[in-house]
Each structure stands twice: as C-alpha cells, then as structure tokens.
Design an enzyme around this catalytic site. Structure first.
Site, PDB file in Angstrom:
ATOM      1  N   CYS A  66      10.174 -40.499  26.572  1.00 27.36           N
ATOM      2  CA  CYS A  66       9.675 -39.133  26.379  1.00 27.36           C
ATOM      3  C   CYS A  66       8.993 -38.994  25.019  1.00 27.36           C
ATOM      4  O   CYS A  66       9.592 -39.300  23.978  1.00 27.36           O
ATOM      5  CB  CYS A  66      10.827 -38.140  26.477  1.00 27.36           C
ATOM      6  N   CYS A  82      10.904 -36.346  22.429  1.00 24.45           N
ATOM      7  CA  CYS A  82      12.185 -36.625  21.788  1.00 24.45           C
ATOM      8  C   CYS A  82      11.937 -37.123  20.362  1.00 24.45           C
ATOM      9  O   CYS A  82      10.852 -37.646  20.059  1.00 24.45           O
ATOM     10  CB  CYS A  82      12.956 -37.681  22.579  1.00 24.45           C
ATOM     11  N   HIS A 101      16.943 -33.810  25.200  1.00 25.34           N
ATOM     12  CA  HIS A 101      16.077 -33.971  26.374  1.00 25.34           C
ATOM     13  C   HIS A 101      16.656 -33.298  27.613  1.00 25.34           C
ATOM     14  O   HIS A 101      15.925 -32.645  28.365  1.00 25.34           O
ATOM     15  CB  HIS A 101      15.864 -35.465  26.642  1.00 25.34           C
ATOM     16  N   HIS A 109      11.047 -32.655  28.966  1.00 22.79           N
ATOM     17  CA  HIS A 109      11.695 -32.188  27.736  1.00 22.79           C
ATOM     18  C   HIS A 109      11.431 -30.697  27.535  1.00 22.79           C
ATOM     19  O   HIS A 109      10.311 -30.226  27.751  1.00 22.79           O
ATOM     20  CB  HIS A 109      11.127 -32.973  26.548  1.00 22.79           C
ATOM     21  N   HIS A 142      10.065 -27.632  26.320  1.00 25.85           N
ATOM     22  CA  HIS A 142       8.954 -27.374  25.404  1.00 25.85           C
ATOM     23  C   HIS A 142       8.066 -26.284  25.974  1.00 25.85           C
ATOM     24  O   HIS A 142       8.138 -25.931  27.150  1.00 25.85           O
ATOM     25  CB  HIS A 142       8.122 -28.643  25.174  1.00 25.85           C
ATOM     26  N   GLN A 192       3.937 -24.263  25.051  1.00 29.84           N
ATOM     27  CA  GLN A 192       2.614 -24.502  24.500  1.00 29.84           C
ATOM     28  C   GLN A 192       2.090 -23.238  23.829  1.00 29.84           C
ATOM     29  O   GLN A 192       2.519 -22.132  24.146  1.00 29.84           O
ATOM     30  CB  GLN A 192       1.655 -24.958  25.598  1.00 29.84           C
TER      31      GLN A 192
END
Length: 345
Positions: A70, A73, A116, A167, A169, A171
């Site tokens: 990933c 991470c 993760h 993971h 997250h 934007q």
C-alpha cells in the site's frame, strides 16, 4: 496542531499534521522517482457549458495493490511508500497521478490514519478533529492560490464506489473552475434571494427541523437530515446550524462538536444493512467558490451510499447517466427512520 512540510523525491509537497509539536516528521524520500508530470486539460461542453477534465495519464495509476504494498501506509525499513515517515497521524500530499495540476489546479491525497485495516468511522474524536483541522488548513491555503475557484474535500470509501486504494484516505481538489453542481446551486439560491429576499439554505434547514420526518441527528451546532428529494437510497446532508461559506469560517463550538456528530453518522451507515463489511459511501464537503458572492452559500456535507439493500447496489443507469433524471428506490422518510433506528445506544 503542528504542521510539518517536506518534499517527496519527485518534488511533490507532503504535509504532516499532528496534535502536538513533539513528533519528528522530516524523513527523506529515498525512492528513485522521476519528476511528476500531468497532461490534464480542461475542456468545455459546447452545448451545456460544463467543464470536463481530460486526464488520460491517469490510466497508469496504482490499482488495488496488496496490503503489504500500500502506498499510503508509512514507510518501513524494507519498503518506501508515498509517506516517508515511519509513522504519522494525518498526512497530506500532492497526488502522484493528479486529475488537476499546474494551471489546471491541484489534487491532494489526505491519509486519515497510518492504520491500513480500519476506517474513518473507527477513528477517535481527537483524530477526527485533526482531520477537520487539516481539511480547514488545506481549504484556506488552496483557496488563496491564483486561479483556484473552488476547493473540494471528499472521501470515496469502498470498492463499490470505485476506490482503488483500500487505506483510509480522502482527496482534496482545487478546481480552476466552479463545478457544474455548485453553479446550479448558486443560481437557484440567487433566484430565491431575488424573488423572496430570503436565504434558501437557511429556509431548507429550518423547514427540515420543523417537519422532523427526515431528521437523522440534531446537535447543538449541527443538523443532519435526509433531503426531501434525495437522489440516493441513503443520503444525509449535514449542516452547521449557523450558516458559513466554508470550513475556515466555522466557529470553535461547531468545530468541537463536529467529530462526535460525524463519527456517529458514519457508524450508523455501517449498521444500515447488517453486513460484515463496511458500507460503501461518498462523503463530500460543499464549500462556497472563491471570490465575491460567497455570502449566501452554506457550507454543508453530503454523505450517501450506493447500496440500496443488503445485496443490491444503486447503479446510475440510463435515466441518471443519460438524462440526469434520478430515480430513488428508497423513500427519504423511510431512509431517515432507518438511520434513526441504528443510532448508537
């Protein structure tokens, strides 16, 4: 909050956000990366006038890597990732495969946690508050850049949404134009102001609170409801009770209450369908564009899932994709009742 700025091997910026000033984050990026490049182009639909971003270079972006590869991470002794530090709280960096870059804007990735196998809903309130602080900081900084017209913070969660990195997250996009949805929203609000003298956002929020049938959650400073004409099976709009144009304008009390309210909404979404895996969703902050005429816009978050039942998804098929005519399979009042039913005890 402490913010640490550094550069990745190809020149992209990375920012670390920490709740205190004790953490050291200035670790070098040891990867042999070439200069980051983007071939983005903004075109206008000649019939609708809507902007369309052409970003063909993104075809080669990272796609469903195994967990031990990933890129979000922290870096370890044997593997370097997009985050050079061996640990972090919240990290933001320029996207390696941006839809918008240079004169066409900017795209950033925000990592909510170094873990993760978790989700935003599993964060504690302190970490959620730090994410809010990072969203706010990025909105303020990106909005001040020349050519940026609108800043959009959002999270896509789940393979059903089209997420390519598991993971936790989100934007952050800095658009060089005002998006089509916001343009329509502003036009409707301006027409209402001209015709009635009132603010349409304020009246919608007051109307939902007075009606009550679509209410999901009420705090002292935030209100969450299913909209009257919801487009998605389960869709919630979250508004601060005092109208502000964007995240930097939020008051301290609203900031303090947000983590509890937002985490509760996400946890309710995960309990909707009695499935072992988390509910896929999109969570989207709608903020006023930069420049003049911001006073009538109301900051709000729209949270929705493409899942309509435990084993069925809502696809945007012919009417929605072809004509932008939405067909919703779930009555908004029933969706709100279900979201109240799965409240934390």
């Amino acid at each position: 909050m402490k913010r640490t700025s550094a550069r990745l091997a190809d020149g992209r910026e990375i920012l670390y956000y920490d709740t205190d000033g004790g953490a050291a984050r200035a670790f070098p990026d040891t990867r042999p990366l070439g200069a980051s490049a983007s071939a983005s182009e903004v075109r206008r639909d000649p019939l609708l006038g809507d902007p369309v971003v052409i970003a063909s270079h993104r075809q080669g972006r990272t796609y469903h890597p195994p967990a031990d590869e990933c890129p979000l991470c922290p870096s370890t002794g044997g593997r370097a990732s997009e985050v050079p530090a061996p640990d972090y709280e919240v990290a933001v960096f320029e996207n390696r495969f941006p839809s918008l870059a240079g004169d066409t804007g900017r795209c950033e990735v925000i990592c909510f946690t170094p873990e993760h196998l978790t989700s935003f809903a599993e964060l504690d309130e302190e970490r959620a508050a730090l994410v809010l602080a990072a969203w706010t900081d990025r909105t303020a900084e990106l909005s001040a850049r020349e050519g940026v017209r609108q800043v959009y913070c959002f999270e896509n969660r789940g393979a059903e949404i089209g997420v390519t990195l598991a993971h936790p997250h989100g934007q952050i996009y800095a658009f060089p134009f005002v998006t089509a949805r916001t343009t329509r929203m502003q036009a409707t609000v301006a027409e209402h102001r001209s015709r009635t003298g009132g603010n349409l956002f304020d009246e919608v929020l007051a109307g939902e609170r007075a009606d009550g049938s679509r209410m999901v959650l009420e705090g002292e400073h935030w209100t969450a409801f299913v909209p009257y004409a919801a487009r998605w099976p389960y869709e919630v709009h979250l508004y601060p009770n005092r109208r502000v144009p964007d995240l930097p304008a939020l008051g301290d009390a609203a900031r303090a209450e947000f983590p509890r309210v937002y985490l509760e909404l996400l946890r309710r979404f995960d309990r909707l369908f009695d499935r072992p895996e988390p509910t896929p969703y999109i969570s989207a902050w709608h903020q006023a564009p930069t420049g003049s005429g911001r006073g009538d816009f109301a900051l709000h978050l729209e949270l929705f899932t493409v899942r309509r039942t435990a084993d069925k998804l809502k696809y945007l098929a012919g009417t929605e994709s072809g004509m932008e005519a939405y067909m919703n399979d779930v009555r908004p009042e029933d969706a709100a009742a279900r979201l109240r039913e799965v409240a934390s005890r």
